[in-house]
Write an enzyme that holds these catalytic residues in place. Structure first.
Site, PDB file in Angstrom:
ATOM      1  N   THR A  10       0.798  -0.826  -0.594  1.00  0.00           N
ATOM      2  CA  THR A  10       0.178   0.178  -0.011  1.00  0.00           C
ATOM      3  C   THR A  10       0.575   1.336  -0.227  1.00  0.00           C
ATOM      4  O   THR A  10       0.445   2.146  -0.066  1.00  0.00           O
ATOM      5  CB  THR A  10      -0.853   0.114   1.038  1.00  0.00           C
ATOM      6  N   GLY A  11       2.024   1.250   0.203  1.00  0.00           N
ATOM      7  CA  GLY A  11       3.268   2.723   0.440  1.00  0.00           C
ATOM      8  C   GLY A  11       3.390   2.716  -1.095  1.00  0.00           C
ATOM      9  O   GLY A  11       3.207   1.993  -2.122  1.00  0.00           O
ATOM     10  N   SER A  35       0.206  -4.093   6.250  1.00  0.00           N
ATOM     11  CA  SER A  35       0.164  -3.823   8.053  1.00  0.00           C
ATOM     12  C   SER A  35      -0.931  -4.006   8.618  1.00  0.00           C
ATOM     13  O   SER A  35      -1.652  -4.508   7.018  1.00  0.00           O
ATOM     14  CB  SER A  35       0.385  -2.448   8.380  1.00  0.00           C
ATOM     15  N   SER A  38      -4.161  -2.892   7.220  1.00  0.00           N
ATOM     16  CA  SER A  38      -4.592  -2.952   6.212  1.00  0.00           C
ATOM     17  C   SER A  38      -5.378  -4.864   5.201  1.00  0.00           C
ATOM     18  O   SER A  38      -5.544  -4.924   4.454  1.00  0.00           O
ATOM     19  CB  SER A  38      -3.931  -2.172   4.740  1.00  0.00           C
ATOM     20  N   LEU A  80       8.617  -2.435   1.640  1.00  0.00           N
ATOM     21  CA  LEU A  80       8.589  -2.259   3.555  1.00  0.00           C
ATOM     22  C   LEU A  80       9.117  -1.112   3.245  1.00  0.00           C
ATOM     23  O   LEU A  80      10.794  -0.846   3.202  1.00  0.00           O
ATOM     24  CB  LEU A  80       9.126  -3.296   4.156  1.00  0.00           C
ATOM     25  N   ASP A  81       8.857  -0.267   4.568  1.00  0.00           N
ATOM     26  CA  ASP A  81      10.318   0.593   5.675  1.00  0.00           C
ATOM     27  C   ASP A  81      11.525  -0.106   5.984  1.00  0.00           C
ATOM     28  O   ASP A  81      10.880  -0.908   6.843  1.00  0.00           O
ATOM     29  CB  ASP A  81       9.046   1.254   5.757  1.00  0.00           C
ATOM     30  N   CYS A 150      18.244   5.319  -3.562  1.00  0.00           N
ATOM     31  CA  CYS A 150      17.550   5.057  -4.850  1.00  0.00           C
ATOM     32  C   CYS A 150      18.908   6.444  -5.735  1.00  0.00           C
ATOM     33  O   CYS A 150      19.036   6.638  -6.731  1.00  0.00           O
ATOM     34  CB  CYS A 150      16.614   6.518  -4.980  1.00  0.00           C
ATOM     35  N   HIS A 243      15.702  12.263  -9.327  1.00  0.00           N
ATOM     36  CA  HIS A 243      17.085  13.012  -8.629  1.00  0.00           C
ATOM     37  C   HIS A 243      18.213  13.211  -9.553  1.00  0.00           C
ATOM     38  O   HIS A 243      18.648  12.870 -10.665  1.00  0.00           O
ATOM     39  CB  HIS A 243      17.780  11.857  -7.615  1.00  0.00           C
TER      40      HIS A 243
END
Length: 359
Positions: A10-11, A35, A38, A80-81, A150, A243
């Site tokens: 979902t991120g 998570s 969700s 994931l974070d 990144c 970037h």
């Protein structure tokens, strides 16, 4: 088709995975993991869709699962974070899954490939040194592969041909990094609008050390770090995607800007001829336009996978300087991970898993 699961679906990065994989000729999304708040909801309800094209109808109907899910998947993409990725990705590897991660947690693990397929495809062999064991104590067959930060990706894509041709000794880079690199909701609007934030936590350190591993040599004891010195200064700027990096580099032998431009133009990717779907036809584009590259006009080249290099000039301090642009959420995140998985599949590292193995 190889079956794919997405962790952190979902991120912002997870959604980019969904978009890229929804039309992929090799991977089919069969599981979306997020998570507990969700889990149990259809994806279209669980995710606040932020991509520039509509959500795929079939994927939108998939019910989101929790991190303890055990889907019949051949490859697992992790968006994931970093705050949760370490434990979750390790658990999935122990359960026998091939985890292709965008998170930083395992990038510097000596047995985990930190991979840009055009730069260091041979580092895939590090997988053979991983030893994930399941609950029964037996080898699970799972593994983890990571892609770089990144901001590191565009820099190293530009440095690799120069390192091969001359040898890179020292680099100074100043980044102008897009807001999307901070995820969603990301940087507060009053910090972002009409402003530049000259600090991104941990970013400068990542660029310095990841560059050395990516350009390093695989040996019997792992990757021997490249002897390049990198000084990075990282800034968040009010641009959505892309970037931009101003790079000065000292190269062995002191080649001219013209020599550097010729090497970058003539460089051929080791993926050439392998027909990997996400690999761009032109991985590095060199432009002579004195006002290029720019995020608005160049960031989506090659489906967001092309790195554009411009303003190649002699530098009175280090020898040569130039500007690099890369798409941070595609080449620098989800797209890079998808290309990693394509290389792994082509090398026979990812294949169809038996259903019983996922239990």
């Amino acid at each position: 088709m190889l079956r794919a699961a997405i962790l952190g679906a979902t991120g912002a990065v997870g959604q980019t995975f969904v978009r890229l994989l929804s039309r992929h000729p090799q991977f089919e999304v069969v599981s979306l993991v997020a998570s507990e708040r969700s889990a149990g909801k259809p994806y279209r309800e669980a995710a606040r869709w932020l991509q520039a094209e509509p959500l795929d109808e079939r994927i939108g109907g998939l019910v989101v699962e929790g991190v303890d899910a055990a889907p019949d998947a051949d490859v697992v993409f992790s968006g994931l974070d970093a705050s949760v990725a370490g434990d979750v990705e390790a658990d999935w590897a122990r359960r026998g899954y091939a985890v292709v991660s965008n998170a930083r947690n395992f990038r510097l693990d000596p047995t985990v490939p930190l991979l840009i397929p055009e730069v260091n495809p041979g580092h895939v062999a590090l997988i053979d040194r991983q030893s994930w064991t399941g609950a029964d104590g037996a080898p699970s067959g799972g593994f983890i592969v990571t892609n770089p930060n990144c901001s590191t990706v565009g820099l190293v894509m530009a440095l690799k041909p120069l390192d091969d041709a001359f040898g890179v000794e020292a680099v100074h880079v100043v980044t102008m990094q897009a807001l999307s690199g901070a995820g969603y909701p990301g940087v507060a609007s009053l910090d972002a609008l009409g402003n530049v934030v000259p600090f991104i936590g941990g970013e400068e350190e990542k660029m310095a050390v990841e560059t050395r591993k990516l350009l390093g040599t695989l040996g019997p004891d792992g990757v021997e770090m490249a002897p390049v010195v990198v000084s990075a200064q990282c800034n968040r700027v009010p641009v959505i995607d892309g970037h931009l990096e101003a790079v000065s580099v000292r190269l062995t032998g002191g080649p001219s800007a013209a020599d550097v431009a010729a090497v970058l133009r003539e460089w051929r990717s080791p993926l050439h001829g392998r027909d990997l779907p996400t690999a761009p036809e032109t991985p590095i584009l060199v432009t002579d336009d004195p006002a290029a590259p720019q995020p608005r006009t160049h960031v989506h080249l090659g489906g967001g996978m092309t790195v554009t290099v411009g303003r190649i000039q002699d530098c009175p301090v280090l020898g040569v300087k130039f500007v690099v642009l890369s798409h941070n959420t595609v080449r620098g995140a989800a797209g890079g991970a998808v290309l990693n998985a394509e290389l792994l599949a082509a090398d026979g590292r990812i294949g169809r898993r038996a259903t019983a193995e996922a239990a």
